[in-house]
Design a protein around this motif. Structure first.
Motif, short mmCIF file in Angstrom:
data_model
loop_
_atom_site.label_atom_id
_atom_site.label_comp_id
_atom_site.label_asym_id
_atom_site.label_seq_id
_atom_site.Cartn_x
_atom_site.Cartn_y
_atom_site.Cartn_z
N LEU A 15 38.01 32.10 42.61
CA LEU A 15 37.99 32.40 44.03
C LEU A 15 38.70 33.72 44.33
O LEU A 15 38.20 34.54 45.10
CB LEU A 15 38.62 31.25 44.81
N VAL A 16 39.86 33.93 43.72
CA VAL A 16 40.59 35.19 43.90
C VAL A 16 39.76 36.36 43.37
O VAL A 16 39.66 37.40 44.02
CB VAL A 16 41.96 35.13 43.20
N ASN A 17 39.15 36.17 42.22
CA ASN A 17 38.33 37.22 41.62
C ASN A 17 37.16 37.61 42.53
O ASN A 17 36.95 38.79 42.81
CB ASN A 17 37.81 36.75 40.27
N VAL A 18 36.44 36.64 43.02
CA VAL A 18 35.29 36.91 43.89
C VAL A 18 35.73 37.52 45.21
O VAL A 18 35.12 38.48 45.70
CB VAL A 18 34.47 35.62 44.10
N THR A 19 36.81 37.00 45.78
CA THR A 19 37.30 37.52 47.06
C THR A 19 37.70 38.99 46.94
O THR A 19 37.33 39.81 47.78
CB THR A 19 38.49 36.68 47.55
N PHE A 20 38.45 39.33 45.90
CA PHE A 20 38.85 40.72 45.74
C PHE A 20 37.67 41.61 45.38
O PHE A 20 37.67 42.79 45.72
CB PHE A 20 39.96 40.85 44.69
N SER A 21 36.67 41.08 44.71
CA SER A 21 35.48 41.87 44.42
C SER A 21 34.76 42.25 45.70
O SER A 21 34.24 43.36 45.83
CB SER A 21 34.51 41.09 43.53
N VAL A 22 34.73 41.34 46.66
CA VAL A 22 34.05 41.61 47.93
C VAL A 22 34.91 42.50 48.83
O VAL A 22 34.41 43.47 49.40
CB VAL A 22 33.70 40.28 48.64
N ILE A 31 39.75 46.46 40.08
CA ILE A 31 39.62 46.42 38.63
C ILE A 31 40.79 45.65 38.00
O ILE A 31 40.60 44.82 37.12
CB ILE A 31 39.52 47.84 38.05
N VAL A 32 41.99 45.91 38.49
CA VAL A 32 43.17 45.25 37.94
C VAL A 32 43.13 43.75 38.22
O VAL A 32 43.32 42.93 37.30
CB VAL A 32 44.46 45.87 38.52
N ILE A 33 42.86 43.37 39.46
CA ILE A 33 42.80 41.95 39.82
C ILE A 33 41.66 41.26 39.06
O ILE A 33 41.81 40.15 38.56
CB ILE A 33 42.62 41.77 41.34
N GLY A 34 40.52 41.93 38.95
CA GLY A 34 39.39 41.37 38.22
C GLY A 34 39.71 41.14 36.76
O GLY A 34 39.34 40.12 36.18
N GLY A 40 42.70 35.32 32.73
CA GLY A 40 43.23 33.97 32.96
C GLY A 40 42.16 32.91 32.82
O GLY A 40 42.39 31.86 32.22
N MET A 41 40.99 33.17 33.39
CA MET A 41 39.89 32.21 33.28
C MET A 41 39.44 32.07 31.83
O MET A 41 39.16 30.96 31.36
CB MET A 41 38.71 32.64 34.16
N LEU A 42 39.37 33.17 31.11
CA LEU A 42 38.99 33.12 29.70
C LEU A 42 40.02 32.33 28.89
O LEU A 42 39.66 31.51 28.04
CB LEU A 42 38.85 34.54 29.15
N ALA A 43 41.30 32.55 29.17
CA ALA A 43 42.35 31.83 28.46
C ALA A 43 42.27 30.32 28.72
O ALA A 43 42.43 29.52 27.80
CB ALA A 43 43.72 32.36 28.87
N LEU A 44 42.00 29.94 29.96
CA LEU A 44 41.87 28.52 30.28
C LEU A 44 40.67 27.90 29.57
O LEU A 44 40.75 26.78 29.06
CB LEU A 44 41.74 28.32 31.79
#
Length: 56
Positions: A15-22, A31-34, A40-44
């Motif tokens: 959700l954070v990734n998509v929100t900051f992308s928009v 780019i940094v937040i993405g 983090g998602m990959l690690a999980l």
């Protein structure tokens, strides 16, 4: 970490990734937040797969 917490955290990072992308389209901090949320998602996901293989 149990599955409920893991997937809740995964969903929050997504959700954070998509929100900051928009909201921050074309900026350097998008780019940094993405990258951070994607890592983090990959690690999980990797942790889930490794634990599942070890426990199964």
């Amino acid at each position: 970490m149990d599955n409920g917490k893991r997937w809740s955290l995964f969903t929050l990072l997504l959700l954070v990734n998509v929100t900051f992308s928009v909201l921050a389209n074309g900026t350097w901090y998008q780019i940094v937040i993405g990258a951070l949320t994607g890592a983090g998602m990959l690690a999980l996901a990797v942790e889930y797969l490794v634990r599942r293989r070890r426990d199964g």
